[in-house]
Scaffold this motif. Structure first.
Motif, PDB file in Angstrom:
ATOM      1  N   LEU A 142      32.817  22.179  30.217  1.00 36.40           N
ATOM      2  CA  LEU A 142      32.074  21.485  29.163  1.00 36.40           C
ATOM      3  C   LEU A 142      32.786  21.559  27.816  1.00 36.40           C
ATOM      4  CD1 LEU A 142      28.399  22.421  30.088  1.00 36.40           C
ATOM      5  CD2 LEU A 142      29.629  20.292  30.534  1.00 36.40           C
ATOM      6  N   ILE A 156      24.875  14.449  29.052  1.00 34.54           N
ATOM      7  CA  ILE A 156      24.700  15.327  30.215  1.00 34.54           C
ATOM      8  C   ILE A 156      23.308  15.073  30.779  1.00 34.54           C
ATOM      9  CG2 ILE A 156      24.531  17.729  30.999  1.00 34.54           C
ATOM     10  CD1 ILE A 156      27.305  17.181  30.155  1.00 34.54           C
ATOM     11  N   ILE A 202      27.664  20.693  23.240  1.00 32.02           N
ATOM     12  CA  ILE A 202      27.139  19.447  23.802  1.00 32.02           C
ATOM     13  C   ILE A 202      25.636  19.438  23.552  1.00 32.02           C
ATOM     14  CG2 ILE A 202      26.721  18.164  25.922  1.00 32.02           C
ATOM     15  CD1 ILE A 202      29.410  19.052  26.909  1.00 32.02           C
ATOM     16  N   MET A 246      21.612  15.962  25.879  1.00 34.73           N
ATOM     17  CA  MET A 246      21.153  16.339  27.213  1.00 34.73           C
ATOM     18  C   MET A 246      19.872  15.591  27.555  1.00 34.73           C
ATOM     19  SD  MET A 246      21.640  20.457  27.335  1.00 34.73           S
ATOM     20  CE  MET A 246      21.229  20.820  25.635  1.00 34.73           C
ATOM     21  N   TYR A 250      31.127  26.463  31.561  1.00 34.49           N
ATOM     22  CA  TYR A 250      31.382  26.508  30.121  1.00 34.49           C
ATOM     23  C   TYR A 250      32.773  25.964  29.793  1.00 34.49           C
ATOM     24  CZ  TYR A 250      32.460  28.363  25.522  1.00 34.49           C
ATOM     25  OH  TYR A 250      32.850  28.484  24.209  1.00 34.49           O
ATOM     26  N   THR A 261      24.447  27.006  28.135  1.00 34.00           N
ATOM     27  CA  THR A 261      25.881  26.799  28.319  1.00 34.00           C
ATOM     28  C   THR A 261      26.319  25.492  27.657  1.00 34.00           C
ATOM     29  OG1 THR A 261      25.796  28.014  30.404  1.00 34.00           O
ATOM     30  CG2 THR A 261      27.720  26.627  30.041  1.00 34.00           C
ATOM     31  N   CYS A 262      25.517  24.445  27.804  1.00 31.90           N
ATOM     32  CA  CYS A 262      25.826  23.166  27.157  1.00 31.90           C
ATOM     33  C   CYS A 262      25.852  23.312  25.636  1.00 31.90           C
ATOM     34  CB  CYS A 262      24.806  22.101  27.550  1.00 31.90           C
ATOM     35  SG  CYS A 262      24.896  21.570  29.269  1.00 31.90           S
TER      36      CYS A 262
END
Length: 151
Positions: A89, A101, A126, A129, A86, A120-121
């Protein structure tokens, strides 16, 4: 005493040192390209999908997150806990708001581990993905293996 002073012949353009530099640069770029391909952890066996596409190139500065069977998360062969992931990122998202990602989850890993990394992303802001998959083995070879031999 009479000294004889002779000048050396004038030096022309030296091509050999320049070629050495060019070849060193070429070797440097080839080696760095090879190193970037090693970010994919070979211990992670991604799941298969019928419509898996092989991409020859990655997005620029794409971060590859490998998720192993036991839930350990690695980036560039460095292991991260959820909290460390975390923090990393969050720092990445501050530098590059649209950071890409690539999640490479092991086919045998529990889905919860993959969801934890996705979560977590998202917490780190973020959103870009993608997931790695591979093409399944050819249906013909598996069909021949599963067909009982007729007598």
């Amino acid at each position: 005493m009479k000294f004889r002073y002779t000048q050396p012949p004038p030096v022309g353009f030296q091509l050999a040192p320049m070629l050495d530099i060019v070849f060193l640069l070429l070797i440097f770029f080839v080696v760095t390209q090879t190193i970037s391909l090693t970010e994919q952890d070979l211990k992670v066996k991604v799941p298969s999908a019928q419509h898996a596409e092989k991409k020859d190139s990655r997005a620029i500065n794409e971060i590859i997150v490998n998720i192993h069977k036991d839930g350990t998360v690695t980036i560039n062969q460095q292991t991260f806990s959820r909290e460390e992931l975390y923090n990393k990122l969050v720092n990445v998202a501050k530098l590059a708001p649209n950071q890409a990602i690539r999640i490479r989850g092991d086919a045998d890993a529990p889905y919860q581990h993959i969801v934890d990394v996705m979560d977590t992303c998202l917490k780190a802001n973020i959103w870009n993905m993608s997931f790695s998959t591979r093409k399944p083995k050819s249906q013909a070879s598996t069909h021949q293996q599963n067909t009982p031999s007729g007598k």
